[in-house]
Design an enzyme around this catalytic site. Structure first.
Site, mmCIF file in Angstrom:
data_model
loop_
_atom_site.group_PDB
_atom_site.id
_atom_site.type_symbol
_atom_site.label_atom_id
_atom_site.label_comp_id
_atom_site.label_asym_id
_atom_site.label_seq_id
_atom_site.Cartn_x
_atom_site.Cartn_y
_atom_site.Cartn_z
ATOM 1 C CE LYS A 14 -3.604 -2.464 1.935
ATOM 2 N NZ LYS A 14 -4.312 -3.117 3.187
ATOM 3 C CD GLN A 25 -3.569 -4.517 6.298
ATOM 4 O OE1 GLN A 25 -3.142 -3.487 5.752
ATOM 5 N NE2 GLN A 25 -4.026 -5.828 5.748
ATOM 6 C CG ASP A 34 -10.316 -1.079 4.128
ATOM 7 O OD1 ASP A 34 -9.976 -1.136 2.848
ATOM 8 O OD2 ASP A 34 -9.455 -1.403 4.812
#
Ligand code: NAP
Length: 295
Positions: free
Chosen positions: A51, A95, A118
């Site tokens: 990322k 995460q 997300d």
């Protein structure tokens, strides 16, 4: 045919990079993504690195928040809230998986919806269901992008989604049944009876179950499109790392033969990261009061 994620993900990242440059010219700052990583799960460490690399490629600033494995619930929530308030942060990604003592749903729910790149908060999942403007989760978004890139029609098609997770199975099923996609979707899970029937009837199969090679080419139509989301680590002594990555789908011909298949690695995973970059740009623009198209 192989539906590689390389070209579509590159094309998406190139487009994000060009728009990020316009964003910077307009607002004298880059879009900024904060990645919160608690603990040291080795698979997560690889994803976080990827990322960060993608942010660099796309002219997006990244803020790495590395936290101890034993961080308390209160401290982690405090960190997320601090990032919610931070004016220069456009996107926040926590995460997953989180260390076992933390409740993922609770932590995710603390992310401000406008920074939830997300797309995992109830707000953004609700927008998806009601077909309203929000942030769409990255893997489902990447799947749609790959289908469009290769000109695969979904309207009127039978689609079998294997797996009902909140981050892949459920949102992709909802997206494909939207009026813009018009697919007829069957959502299978571990308690589905006769999944073979739904698989054999599907024009498109989306595998997101997390079991290496659990779905085989004999189970699907001979010319099916198979989108393999699974990323499974299997022991492999020939690799330096000691493991190889395998998808959920098993096929015999390297080029897929009559099937159209996304490879693992090199398929959906690349799209997920590229979609995250796009979501960060979208979020940055909306926070400045415009849509990406207005840059
Ligand atoms: P998850 O939370 O692990 O859930 C797996 C789902 O699969 C559950 O709904 C489970 O059913 C269902 N399932 C298990 N065995 C099944 C079977 N034999 N037939 C039908 N359904 C079955 O899933 P996830 O987080 O979506 O992850 C799935 C896989 O995708 C993992 O390998 C993960 O690493 C990978 N992944 C990849 C990306 C990417 O960017 N490529 C992104 C996210 C995830 P129940 O609900 O009944 O238990």
């Amino acid at each position: 045919m192989l539906l590689s994620g390389k070209e579509p993900s590159q094309s998406l990242k190139d487009s994000v990079r060009e728009k990020s440059k316009l964003f910077e010219q307009k607002f004298s700052r880059k879009p900024c993504l904060a990645v919160v990583f608690a603990g040291n799960n080795p698979a997560s460490a690889v994803y976080v690195r990827n990322k960060k690399k993608a942010c660099e490629e796309c002219q997006i600033d990244h803020l790495d928040i590395n936290l101890e494995e034993d961080i308390s619930r209160e401290e982690l929530i405090g960190k997320v809230e601090e990032l919610n308030r931070d004016e220069k942060v456009d996107g926040i990604l926590v995460q997953l998986p989180l260390p076992k003592h933390l409740n993922e749903t609770e932590i995710i729910s603390c992310i401000a919806p406008e920074k939830d790149v997300d797309g995992f908060t109830n707000y953004n999942l609700g927008c998806l269901l009601s077909e309203e403007k929000g942030l769409v989760s990255c893997t489902p978004k990447g799947i749609l992008y790959i289908l469009d890139y290769y000109g695969i029609e979904t309207s009127g098609k039978n689609i079998c989604v294997m797996g009902r997770s909140r981050i892949v199975g459920k949102p992709i099923a909802a997206l494909l049944t939207q009026k813009s996609r018009n697919a007829t979707v069957t959502l299978c899970h571990s308690k589905t009876e006769n999944a073979e029937f739904y698989l054999k009837n599907a024009d498109i199969v989306i595998c997101a179950i997390g079991k290496a090679h659990a779905v085989t080419e004999e189970m699907v139509k001979e010319d099916a499109v198979v989108i393999d989301v699974g990323i499974n680590r299997v022991p492999d002594a020939s690799k330096k790392s000691g493991y190889a990555l395998q998808g959920d789908f098993c096929y015999s011909r390297e080029d897929g033969g009559k099937l159209s298949v996304t490879p693992v690695p090199g398929g959906v995973g690349l799209m997920t990261v590229a979609s995250l970059m796009e979501n960060t740009l979208i979020s940055a623009c909306r926070r400045m009061g415009i849509e990406v198209e207005e840059l």
